[in-house]
Design a protein around this motif. Sequence first.
Motif, PDB file in Angstrom:
ATOM      1  N   GLU A   1     -47.439  13.455 113.053  1.00 37.23           N
ATOM      2  CA  GLU A   1     -47.900  12.817 111.122  1.00 37.23           C
ATOM      3  C   GLU A   1     -48.530  11.656 110.860  1.00 37.23           C
ATOM      4  O   GLU A   1     -48.818  11.024 110.387  1.00 37.23           O
ATOM      5  CB  GLU A   1     -46.733  13.479 110.386  1.00 37.23           C
ATOM      6  N   LEU A   2     -47.511  10.631 111.711  1.00 34.73           N
ATOM      7  CA  LEU A   2     -47.622   8.897 111.764  1.00 34.73           C
ATOM      8  C   LEU A   2     -48.972   9.195 111.493  1.00 34.73           C
ATOM      9  O   LEU A   2     -50.024   7.597 111.487  1.00 34.73           O
ATOM     10  CB  LEU A   2     -46.984   8.286 111.762  1.00 34.73           C
ATOM     11  N   ARG A   3     -49.454   8.688 113.527  1.00 34.43           N
ATOM     12  CA  ARG A   3     -50.993   8.694 113.451  1.00 34.43           C
ATOM     13  C   ARG A   3     -52.670   9.573 112.567  1.00 34.43           C
ATOM     14  O   ARG A   3     -53.009   9.204 112.826  1.00 34.43           O
ATOM     15  CB  ARG A   3     -51.828   9.101 115.300  1.00 34.43           C
ATOM     16  N   ARG A   4     -51.779  10.682 112.623  1.00 35.02           N
ATOM     17  CA  ARG A   4     -52.856  11.362 111.839  1.00 35.02           C
ATOM     18  C   ARG A   4     -53.226  11.033 110.196  1.00 35.02           C
ATOM     19  O   ARG A   4     -53.996  11.233 109.639  1.00 35.02           O
ATOM     20  CB  ARG A   4     -51.916  12.541 111.332  1.00 35.02           C
TER      21      ARG A   4
ATOM     22  N   ALA B   1     -49.068  -2.578 115.082  1.00 38.37           N
ATOM     23  CA  ALA B   1     -48.380  -3.833 113.746  1.00 38.37           C
ATOM     24  C   ALA B   1     -46.547  -3.462 114.453  1.00 38.37           C
ATOM     25  O   ALA B   1     -46.050  -4.540 114.766  1.00 38.37           O
ATOM     26  CB  ALA B   1     -48.290  -3.553 112.782  1.00 38.37           C
ATOM     27  N   VAL B   2     -45.838  -2.284 114.552  1.00 38.85           N
ATOM     28  CA  VAL B   2     -44.590  -2.571 115.137  1.00 38.85           C
ATOM     29  C   VAL B   2     -44.501  -2.579 116.413  1.00 38.85           C
ATOM     30  O   VAL B   2     -43.795  -3.960 116.734  1.00 38.85           O
ATOM     31  CB  VAL B   2     -43.873  -1.148 115.031  1.00 38.85           C
ATOM     32  N   ALA B   3     -44.803  -2.538 117.345  1.00 37.59           N
ATOM     33  CA  ALA B   3     -45.190  -2.945 118.656  1.00 37.59           C
ATOM     34  C   ALA B   3     -45.144  -4.278 118.967  1.00 37.59           C
ATOM     35  O   ALA B   3     -45.151  -4.893 119.857  1.00 37.59           O
ATOM     36  CB  ALA B   3     -46.057  -1.924 119.565  1.00 37.59           C
ATOM     37  N   ALA B   4     -46.025  -4.928 118.470  1.00 39.72           N
ATOM     38  CA  ALA B   4     -47.215  -6.109 118.143  1.00 39.72           C
ATOM     39  C   ALA B   4     -45.712  -7.253 118.088  1.00 39.72           C
ATOM     40  O   ALA B   4     -45.376  -8.226 118.388  1.00 39.72           O
ATOM     41  CB  ALA B   4     -48.221  -6.343 117.350  1.00 39.72           C
ATOM     42  N   PHE B   5     -44.795  -6.188 116.861  1.00 39.09           N
ATOM     43  CA  PHE B   5     -44.019  -7.548 116.338  1.00 39.09           C
ATOM     44  C   PHE B   5     -42.668  -7.825 117.778  1.00 39.09           C
ATOM     45  O   PHE B   5     -41.741  -8.471 117.950  1.00 39.09           O
ATOM     46  CB  PHE B   5     -42.905  -6.682 114.943  1.00 39.09           C
ATOM     47  N   GLY B   6     -42.081  -6.667 118.437  1.00 40.15           N
ATOM     48  CA  GLY B   6     -41.556  -6.768 119.446  1.00 40.15           C
ATOM     49  C   GLY B   6     -41.704  -7.212 120.565  1.00 40.15           C
ATOM     50  O   GLY B   6     -41.292  -8.084 121.153  1.00 40.15           O
ATOM     51  N   ALA B   7     -43.423  -7.588 120.874  1.00 44.70           N
ATOM     52  CA  ALA B   7     -43.550  -8.076 122.461  1.00 44.70           C
ATOM     53  C   ALA B   7     -43.679  -9.674 121.495  1.00 44.70           C
ATOM     54  O   ALA B   7     -42.707 -10.568 122.182  1.00 44.70           O
ATOM     55  CB  ALA B   7     -44.960  -7.957 121.929  1.00 44.70           C
ATOM     56  N   LEU B   8     -43.830 -10.433 120.117  1.00 49.59           N
ATOM     57  CA  LEU B   8     -43.989 -11.817 119.777  1.00 49.59           C
ATOM     58  C   LEU B   8     -42.385 -12.011 119.353  1.00 49.59           C
ATOM     59  O   LEU B   8     -42.039 -13.389 120.256  1.00 49.59           O
ATOM     60  CB  LEU B   8     -44.391 -11.611 117.992  1.00 49.59           C
ATOM     61  N   THR B   9     -41.526 -10.868 119.112  1.00 46.05           N
ATOM     62  CA  THR B   9     -40.415 -11.123 119.313  1.00 46.05           C
ATOM     63  C   THR B   9     -39.407 -11.599 120.731  1.00 46.05           C
ATOM     64  O   THR B   9     -38.614 -12.670 121.325  1.00 46.05           O
ATOM     65  CB  THR B   9     -39.327  -9.834 119.544  1.00 46.05           C
TER      66      THR B   9
ATOM     67  N   THR C   1     -37.650   6.035 109.581  1.00 44.37           N
ATOM     68  CA  THR C   1     -36.630   5.963 110.555  1.00 44.37           C
ATOM     69  C   THR C   1     -37.658   4.565 111.536  1.00 44.37           C
ATOM     70  O   THR C   1     -37.033   4.254 112.298  1.00 44.37           O
ATOM     71  CB  THR C   1     -36.746   7.160 111.302  1.00 44.37           C
ATOM     72  N   LEU C   2     -38.815   4.161 111.428  1.00 46.90           N
ATOM     73  CA  LEU C   2     -39.472   3.764 112.811  1.00 46.90           C
ATOM     74  C   LEU C   2     -38.832   2.301 112.004  1.00 46.90           C
ATOM     75  O   LEU C   2     -39.124   1.358 113.448  1.00 46.90           O
ATOM     76  CB  LEU C   2     -41.076   4.145 112.416  1.00 46.90           C
ATOM     77  N   ASP C   3     -38.864   2.256 110.940  1.00 46.63           N
ATOM     78  CA  ASP C   3     -38.610   0.686 110.343  1.00 46.63           C
ATOM     79  C   ASP C   3     -37.201   0.555 110.658  1.00 46.63           C
ATOM     80  O   ASP C   3     -36.776  -0.485 111.018  1.00 46.63           O
ATOM     81  CB  ASP C   3     -39.017   0.479 108.770  1.00 46.63           C
ATOM     82  N   LEU C   4     -36.421   1.542 110.506  1.00 39.18           N
ATOM     83  CA  LEU C   4     -34.726   1.228 110.693  1.00 39.18           C
ATOM     84  C   LEU C   4     -34.343   0.896 112.352  1.00 39.18           C
ATOM     85  O   LEU C   4     -33.868  -0.281 112.631  1.00 39.18           O
ATOM     86  CB  LEU C   4     -34.176   2.634 110.279  1.00 39.18           C
TER      87      LEU C   4
ATOM     88  N   VAL D   1     -39.347   1.931 120.889  1.00 41.21           N
ATOM     89  CA  VAL D   1     -39.283   2.929 119.346  1.00 41.21           C
ATOM     90  C   VAL D   1     -40.283   3.559 119.086  1.00 41.21           C
ATOM     91  O   VAL D   1     -41.199   4.437 118.655  1.00 41.21           O
ATOM     92  CB  VAL D   1     -38.374   2.423 118.660  1.00 41.21           C
ATOM     93  N   THR D   2     -41.431   2.318 118.760  1.00 38.59           N
ATOM     94  CA  THR D   2     -42.987   2.246 118.883  1.00 38.59           C
ATOM     95  C   THR D   2     -43.234   3.498 119.467  1.00 38.59           C
ATOM     96  O   THR D   2     -44.333   4.549 118.611  1.00 38.59           O
ATOM     97  CB  THR D   2     -43.468   1.183 119.062  1.00 38.59           C
TER      98      THR D   2
END
Length: 421
Positions: free
Chosen positions: A403-406, A297-305, A233-236, A393-394
């Motif tokens: 769990e994702l951070r762990r 990486a997901v947060a960086a994608f948003g910033a570059l967008t 769902t993070l990617d979604l 979202v990130t």
Amino acid sequence: MQPDTPLKIADYRRYWLARFLAVFATMSMVVLLGYQLYEVARADYGMSVAEASFYLGLLGLAQFIPLFVLTPVAGLAADRFDRRHVAAFANGIDALVAVLLAAMTWADALNIPILFALAAAHGTARVFVNPAMSAIAPNVVPPAMLPRAIALSSIAWQTASVAGPAVGGLIFARAEWLPHAISAGMLGAAMVLILTVRPIRAKHEGPPLKPLRQIIEGMVYVWRERFLLGCITLDLFAVLLAGATALLPVFARDILFVGPEGLGLMRAAPALGAAGVALWLSFRPLAREVGIKMLVAVAAFGALTIAFAFSRNFFLSLAILSAMGAVDMVSVFIRSSLVQLFTPDDRRGRVSAISGLAISASNELGEMQSGLAAAVLGATGAVVFGGAGAIVVTLIWAWYFPELRRARSFEPQELKREVTT
């Protein structure tokens, strides 16, 4: 003696080449289909930029509807039948779509209803090919080699995603029907190649369940496994909001003024950045703190967008798009490896189908969201809104799914222990 690279395994080489050819063909076809829709809407129907942008959003919806409806069936097919046959069948449908696009482009017979119908047919094909192809790789390489195999597969995907739109755009500018004809031939070759891989069926423990029970079991498994649910769902939601690709025809035609050739390069730029990162990861795969790196990486994608939205220089836009592809590749590599390694083989087809649905939803529904937002906010405003949403979202997912951070490594047993403690 065990090979030291997946490319020394004959079945994997054939799988890799089939993936490259199919992605090259479909990326060229889909990018040009979007440009043709936008051009037909503007030139033949006399629509404004906002109206034509709205139709680009609806084109994403046309591709998503069959994906949404058929994903449970596609995942079941990948877990019940020979995965080679499922993938080959889907590539055959896409080849037929490419043939029809070539013929109707040559005859100057395209209109909006036809383009929407072909987009829906392409969505139908893709819903079957993705879970079958994703589930094949873990069956042809040893588990310890899977992260490298995924990185190499990503190179095939990303290199083809670079070459397909770029080459297709250049050829389209000279003969509009020809890139679609080439796509049809490449999809036919991919179909033959995947059939030469040894037979692959899922390994089931115990008696097989009834089809409906299997479908429900796959959905329940993802829902109950918070780690898988968080990854998918993070990617979604992040890409659904930050998907600027649907509006690239608007930027190419009416903001940066670079036409179909420029559009091809813009669509290729993210894949170029991603291919470079995938090549690096195939030699130096990530090993530690993988969950944190995925979130960053997901947060960086948003910033570059957001940065892309404000660029009015074509070459700067290409550089930003390439950087977006690079950070997205880090996220995709980590997420794909974690999902495949965490999932038992007898559920991989169904879990891959659900993951594929999330990816497709983020892409196609993201295109619809972008088109609708552009009709209200303009193209620039819509892209800024999406990039900011991806960052939010990130942050929410990092808090709600600890769990994702762990997740620290790709070792299957260690991974399960890390995310469940």
